[in-house]
Design a protein around this motif. Structure first.
Motif, short mmCIF file in Angstrom:
data_model
loop_
_atom_site.label_atom_id
_atom_site.label_comp_id
_atom_site.label_asym_id
_atom_site.label_seq_id
_atom_site.Cartn_x
_atom_site.Cartn_y
_atom_site.Cartn_z
N PRO A 35 51.23 47.40 42.42
CA PRO A 35 50.51 47.26 43.69
C PRO A 35 51.46 46.74 44.78
CG PRO A 35 49.19 46.38 41.88
CD PRO A 35 50.55 46.68 41.32
N ALA A 36 51.31 47.24 45.98
CA ALA A 36 52.26 46.97 47.06
C ALA A 36 52.40 45.48 47.36
CB ALA A 36 51.83 47.71 48.33
N GLY A 37 51.32 44.71 47.23
CA GLY A 37 51.36 43.31 47.60
C GLY A 37 51.81 42.36 46.50
N VAL A 96 29.71 50.71 40.33
CA VAL A 96 30.11 49.53 39.56
C VAL A 96 31.59 49.24 39.82
CG1 VAL A 96 30.50 48.63 37.23
CG2 VAL A 96 28.34 49.76 37.80
N ARG A 97 32.40 50.27 39.79
CA ARG A 97 33.83 50.12 40.03
C ARG A 97 34.09 49.52 41.41
NH1 ARG A 97 37.56 55.04 38.09
NH2 ARG A 97 39.52 53.93 37.70
N ALA A 98 33.42 50.08 42.40
CA ALA A 98 33.61 49.60 43.77
C ALA A 98 33.15 48.16 43.92
CB ALA A 98 32.85 50.51 44.74
N ALA A 157 42.08 46.85 42.39
CA ALA A 157 41.70 46.20 43.65
C ALA A 157 42.92 45.94 44.52
CB ALA A 157 40.96 44.90 43.36
N LEU A 158 44.02 45.50 43.90
CA LEU A 158 45.24 45.25 44.66
C LEU A 158 45.83 46.55 45.21
CD1 LEU A 158 46.81 42.52 42.35
CD2 LEU A 158 46.09 42.19 44.73
N LEU A 193 43.00 55.54 35.53
CA LEU A 193 43.35 54.58 36.56
C LEU A 193 43.43 55.22 37.95
CD1 LEU A 193 46.19 52.52 34.81
CD2 LEU A 193 43.84 51.77 35.27
N VAL A 194 43.12 54.42 38.95
CA VAL A 194 43.29 54.81 40.35
C VAL A 194 44.17 53.76 41.02
CG1 VAL A 194 42.13 55.22 42.55
CG2 VAL A 194 41.03 55.93 40.40
#
Length: 290
Positions: free
Chosen positions: A217-219, A143-145, A176-177, A205-206
């Motif tokens: 997030p890097a972006g 579900v997460r993916a 996602a980011l 969290l991941v």
């Protein structure tokens, strides 16, 4: 120019395909965002198309799609999320906290209801929906993916300047980011976010937080967090205490409509936050400081 909106809990569109659901929510929310621009005195400001990343068909449990929220239906992981969420509502004494942590869920939610002055039925309904969707997202890997894939694919395709992420959607978008550092977003706006909820969200969290701090997030170029101090999902509402948020602002919305995405979109503070990134820069001062 485009804007991507990532919805939160309780947005499952029964009987519609994911594409139809995304289009329906976009139709509903576009005018609300325009209303926010009007409230901010930005009637003539250009407003790009709003695209919705719809993932609710993954996070909704099939057996609960049409049912009445029921505390008795919650599993152990969901009960743990409700307890963590409820205890984060305030700062009772140690003795009170120890007692509440082992109290029946109905008693715990009654405490939240009395503390916040919100009807118990409203608190219960929110708790069941929050726990169910958060549990499926955080603890069911497929579900997460799938939810993250929906968000990442739309961002990659639409190439938005702004991502507006509400409620659980802020968790999905954040992860996602992180998972796709090639995705660049000028402005990331979290609305009514539970990212910092201890026990229920933050600790799962991941990527995992380091030294009790989450990472940008890097972006992401700029991060704005908006929360109603009465929002029962935005706990704690000041993400800047745990994340590198560039700006935070409180946006009061009333006691009955304290968490809906539409209400956040209609806020002039949302308009003021994103206007510099979607058009002419001549606007009022930015919304606040982190």
């Amino acid at each position: 120019m485009t804007i991507v909106a990532v919805h939160g809990i309780a947005n499952h569109q029964s009987g519609r395909s994911p594409d139809e659901a995304a289009a329906e929510l976009s139709t509903q929310w576009g005018p609300k965002l325009r209303r926010g621009f009007t409230s901010a005195g930005l009637d003539d400001h250009p407003l790009p198309p709003l695209h919705v990343a719809y993932y609710a068909h993954h996070t909704i449990a099939a057996e609960r799609q049409a049912g009445v929220p029921n505390l008795n239906s919650l599993g152990e992981q969901e009960q743990a999320i409700v307890v963590a969420w409820a205890l984060s509502m305030g700062s009772p004494t140690l003795q009170e906290r120890q007692g509440l942590a082992t109290a029946p869920l109905r008693q715990l939610l009654s405490w939240v209801s009395q503390r916040r002055g919100i009807p118990l039925t409203t608190v219960t309904r929110l708790a069941v929906r929050l726990a169910g969707e958060v549990r499926r997202y955080l603890h069911v890997p497929e579900v997460r993916a799938a939810a993250q894939s929906v968000v990442a694919e739309l961002i990659r395709r639409a190439r938005p300047q702004v991502v507006l992420a509400h409620s659980l959607g802020s968790v999905v978008a954040y992860e996602a980011l992180h998972a796709h550092p090639d995705l660049a977003v000028d402005c990331f706006v979290t609305l009514g976010s539970p990212l910092g909820l201890p026990g229920g969200v933050f600790d799962h969290l991941v990527p995992a937080p380091l030294a009790d701090r989450g990472a940008r997030p890097a972006g992401v170029g700029y991060w704005v967090n908006l929360a109603d101090t009465g929002d029962l999902v935005a706990i704690p509402h000041r993400l800047g205490d745990r994340f590198p948020v560039d700006q935070h602002a409180d946006t009061p919305m009333g006691t009955l409509d304290f968490h809906t995405f539409g209400t956040y979109l209609s806020s002039p503070l949302t308009a003021a936050a994103i206007a510099p990134f979607v058009g002419q820069p001549q606007i009022p001062d930015r919304v606040g400081k982190s």
